[in-house]
Scaffold this motif. Sequence first.
Motif, PDB file in Angstrom:
ATOM      1  N   VAL A   1       2.898   2.285   0.538  1.00 30.72           N
ATOM      2  CA  VAL A   1       3.138   2.108  -0.897  1.00 30.72           C
ATOM      3  C   VAL A   1       1.968   2.635  -1.722  1.00 30.72           C
ATOM      4  O   VAL A   1       2.144   3.111  -2.848  1.00 30.72           O
ATOM      5  N   ALA A   2       0.757   2.555  -1.167  1.00 30.83           N
ATOM      6  CA  ALA A   2      -0.437   3.041  -1.869  1.00 30.83           C
ATOM      7  C   ALA A   2      -0.679   4.529  -1.639  1.00 30.83           C
ATOM      8  O   ALA A   2      -1.647   5.084  -2.172  1.00 30.83           O
ATOM      9  N   SER A   3       0.202   5.176  -0.893  1.00 24.64           N
ATOM     10  CA  SER A   3      -0.012   6.579  -0.543  1.00 24.64           C
ATOM     11  C   SER A   3       0.553   7.520  -1.602  1.00 24.64           C
ATOM     12  O   SER A   3       1.406   7.153  -2.418  1.00 24.64           O
ATOM     13  N   SER A   4       0.090   8.760  -1.568  1.00 26.20           N
ATOM     14  CA  SER A   4       0.590   9.787  -2.489  1.00 26.20           C
ATOM     15  C   SER A   4       2.039  10.140  -2.184  1.00 26.20           C
ATOM     16  O   SER A   4       2.801  10.515  -3.085  1.00 26.20           O
ATOM     17  N   SER A   5       2.450  10.015  -0.931  1.00 23.70           N
ATOM     18  CA  SER A   5       3.837  10.332  -0.559  1.00 23.70           C
ATOM     19  C   SER A   5       4.826   9.432  -1.289  1.00 23.70           C
ATOM     20  O   SER A   5       5.856   9.889  -1.803  1.00 23.70           O
ATOM     21  N   TYR A   6       4.520   8.135  -1.332  1.00 25.65           N
ATOM     22  CA  TYR A   6       5.393   7.197  -2.044  1.00 25.65           C
ATOM     23  C   TYR A   6       5.301   7.408  -3.551  1.00 25.65           C
ATOM     24  O   TYR A   6       6.310   7.413  -4.261  1.00 25.65           O
ATOM     25  N   ALA A   7       4.077   7.600  -4.054  1.00 22.82           N
ATOM     26  CA  ALA A   7       3.874   7.746  -5.496  1.00 22.82           C
ATOM     27  C   ALA A   7       4.615   8.948  -6.055  1.00 22.82           C
ATOM     28  O   ALA A   7       5.236   8.870  -7.128  1.00 22.82           O
ATOM     29  N   VAL A   8       4.593  10.070  -5.353  1.00 20.00           N
ATOM     30  CA  VAL A   8       5.249  11.268  -5.878  1.00 20.00           C
ATOM     31  C   VAL A   8       6.756  11.104  -5.889  1.00 20.00           C
ATOM     32  O   VAL A   8       7.441  11.583  -6.810  1.00 20.00           O
ATOM     33  N   ASN A   9       7.306  10.410  -4.900  1.00 20.73           N
ATOM     34  CA  ASN A   9       8.754  10.189  -4.873  1.00 20.73           C
ATOM     35  C   ASN A   9       9.215   9.298  -6.020  1.00 20.73           C
ATOM     36  O   ASN A   9      10.280   9.512  -6.607  1.00 20.73           O
ATOM     37  N   VAL A  10       8.409   8.276  -6.328  1.00 23.59           N
ATOM     38  CA  VAL A  10       8.748   7.390  -7.437  1.00 23.59           C
ATOM     39  C   VAL A  10       8.597   8.116  -8.773  1.00 23.59           C
ATOM     40  O   VAL A  10       9.492   8.093  -9.623  1.00 23.59           O
ATOM     41  N   ALA A  11       7.463   8.791  -8.968  1.00 25.25           N
ATOM     42  CA  ALA A  11       7.159   9.433 -10.247  1.00 25.25           C
ATOM     43  C   ALA A  11       8.141  10.545 -10.579  1.00 25.25           C
ATOM     44  O   ALA A  11       8.519  10.723 -11.741  1.00 25.25           O
ATOM     45  N   GLU A  12       8.580  11.306  -9.581  1.00 25.13           N
ATOM     46  CA  GLU A  12       9.474  12.421  -9.877  1.00 25.13           C
ATOM     47  C   GLU A  12      10.841  11.936 -10.351  1.00 25.13           C
ATOM     48  O   GLU A  12      11.509  12.615 -11.133  1.00 25.13           O
ATOM     49  N   ASN A  13      11.243  10.750  -9.918  1.00 28.88           N
ATOM     50  CA  ASN A  13      12.495  10.187 -10.417  1.00 28.88           C
ATOM     51  C   ASN A  13      12.320   9.593 -11.808  1.00 28.88           C
ATOM     52  O   ASN A  13      13.199   9.733 -12.663  1.00 28.88           O
ATOM     53  N   TRP A  14      11.208   8.925 -12.032  1.00 29.28           N
ATOM     54  CA  TRP A  14      10.956   8.350 -13.351  1.00 29.28           C
ATOM     55  C   TRP A  14      10.904   9.423 -14.426  1.00 29.28           C
ATOM     56  O   TRP A  14      11.498   9.271 -15.493  1.00 29.28           O
ATOM     57  N   GLN A  15      10.179  10.513 -14.160  1.00 31.40           N
ATOM     58  CA  GLN A  15      10.025  11.516 -15.211  1.00 31.40           C
ATOM     59  C   GLN A  15      11.359  12.156 -15.581  1.00 31.40           C
ATOM     60  O   GLN A  15      11.619  12.443 -16.746  1.00 31.40           O
ATOM     61  N   SER A  16      12.238  12.348 -14.604  1.00 31.69           N
ATOM     62  CA  SER A  16      13.529  12.955 -14.921  1.00 31.69           C
ATOM     63  C   SER A  16      14.416  12.012 -15.723  1.00 31.69           C
ATOM     64  O   SER A  16      15.152  12.436 -16.617  1.00 31.69           O
ATOM     65  N   GLU A  17      14.340  10.712 -15.417  1.00 36.05           N
ATOM     66  CA  GLU A  17      15.138   9.741 -16.162  1.00 36.05           C
ATOM     67  C   GLU A  17      14.691   9.667 -17.617  1.00 36.05           C
ATOM     68  O   GLU A  17      15.514   9.639 -18.543  1.00 36.05           O
ATOM     69  N   TYR A  18      13.383   9.624 -17.835  1.00 40.84           N
ATOM     70  CA  TYR A  18      12.884   9.527 -19.203  1.00 40.84           C
ATOM     71  C   TYR A  18      13.050  10.834 -19.961  1.00 40.84           C
ATOM     72  O   TYR A  18      13.211  10.832 -21.182  1.00 40.84           O
ATOM     73  N   LEU A  19      13.037  11.956 -19.254  1.00 41.52           N
ATOM     74  CA  LEU A  19      13.364  13.225 -19.913  1.00 41.52           C
ATOM     75  C   LEU A  19      14.801  13.192 -20.407  1.00 41.52           C
ATOM     76  O   LEU A  19      15.099  13.631 -21.522  1.00 41.52           O
ATOM     77  N   GLN A  20      15.700  12.672 -19.577  1.00 44.86           N
ATOM     78  CA  GLN A  20      17.105  12.569 -19.956  1.00 44.86           C
ATOM     79  C   GLN A  20      17.276  11.754 -21.240  1.00 44.86           C
ATOM     80  O   GLN A  20      17.923  12.199 -22.187  1.00 44.86           O
TER      81      GLN A  20
ATOM     82  N   MET B   1       9.666   7.214 -25.317  1.00 45.52           N
ATOM     83  CA  MET B   1      10.381   7.857 -24.212  1.00 45.52           C
ATOM     84  C   MET B   1       9.707   9.170 -23.825  1.00 45.52           C
ATOM     85  O   MET B   1       9.536   9.477 -22.635  1.00 45.52           O
ATOM     86  N   GLY B   2       9.303   9.943 -24.830  1.00 42.97           N
ATOM     87  CA  GLY B   2       8.624  11.205 -24.556  1.00 42.97           C
ATOM     88  C   GLY B   2       7.279  10.998 -23.891  1.00 42.97           C
ATOM     89  O   GLY B   2       6.903  11.733 -22.978  1.00 42.97           O
ATOM     90  N   LEU B   3       6.535   9.977 -24.338  1.00 41.46           N
ATOM     91  CA  LEU B   3       5.228   9.688 -23.753  1.00 41.46           C
ATOM     92  C   LEU B   3       5.359   9.258 -22.296  1.00 41.46           C
ATOM     93  O   LEU B   3       4.588   9.710 -21.433  1.00 41.46           O
ATOM     94  N   ILE B   4       6.336   8.395 -21.999  1.00 37.11           N
ATOM     95  CA  ILE B   4       6.527   7.961 -20.616  1.00 37.11           C
ATOM     96  C   ILE B   4       6.913   9.150 -19.737  1.00 37.11           C
ATOM     97  O   ILE B   4       6.459   9.260 -18.596  1.00 37.11           O
ATOM     98  N   PHE B   5       7.750  10.045 -20.278  1.00 34.41           N
ATOM     99  CA  PHE B   5       8.108  11.248 -19.514  1.00 34.41           C
ATOM    100  C   PHE B   5       6.873  12.071 -19.183  1.00 34.41           C
ATOM    101  O   PHE B   5       6.662  12.462 -18.025  1.00 34.41           O
ATOM    102  N   VAL B   6       6.020  12.324 -20.180  1.00 31.46           N
ATOM    103  CA  VAL B   6       4.825  13.138 -19.962  1.00 31.46           C
ATOM    104  C   VAL B   6       3.891  12.476 -18.953  1.00 31.46           C
ATOM    105  O   VAL B   6       3.377  13.127 -18.033  1.00 31.46           O
ATOM    106  N   LEU B   7       3.670  11.161 -19.096  1.00 35.83           N
ATOM    107  CA  LEU B   7       2.766  10.453 -18.191  1.00 35.83           C
ATOM    108  C   LEU B   7       3.301  10.419 -16.762  1.00 35.83           C
ATOM    109  O   LEU B   7       2.545  10.586 -15.796  1.00 35.83           O
TER     110      LEU B   7
END
Length: 223
Positions: A50-69, A134-140
């Motif tokens: 959970v603390a690894s970059s592998s998990y973080a990138v999988n979570v973040a890539e889904n979050w950014q697409s949702e907030y972009l939407q 929403m835009g700020l969360i997408f960028v972050l």
Amino acid sequence: MRWVKENSLALTFLVLFLLAVAGQAVAGLFHYNDEQAAQGGEPVSLWSYVASSSYAVNVAENWQSEYLQFFLFIMLTVWLVQKGSPESKEPGGTGRESDEEQRVGRHAGPDSPRWARATGVRLWLFGNSLGLVMGLIFVLSWLAQSVAGHVAYNAQRLSNLRDPVTWGSYVTSGEFWDRSLQNWQSELLAVLSMVVLSIYLRQRGSPESKPVGAPHASTGVEG
């Protein structure tokens, strides 16, 4: 119990979100350890994964697409319409609308938020706060994806005895854009489907649908 009932929609989605995040962590751990075993590496614990970059990138890539939407949908529906869709304003009703229609400034009611009665910067910030957040969360989250993805990508390269790359090289690579665009296309298709299908299809009792008996051409009408 009254508070739970009045907030049941948000609470239900919060619980589903937490279950999905936990499920992703467990499933991702099994997949990660399976790859580790195939490469002769040692398995890791759940907390290490959970603390690894592998998990973080999988979570973040889904979050950014949702907030972009949501960001795009919020901003584009100010100016664009789709005749017959409850997700759209009526044709001819585009734009930011008047202060009277928006109940701001001297047109604010006694129950209006305090910042709706303000002027200048405070009113502008409040009047655009949903899109801004929403835009700020997408960028972050997109930035978080790039950082975590960079670390994970270099770890994979090092395991294959290849030189690591810089962050700039990673964010212009096919790896990064493949991760981003495969999520964007699915989110944009989902919005398109909702906008168009809600013209002709109904879900009785849902505010995301027109009333069952509403004509197909009715626009901006919610059930």
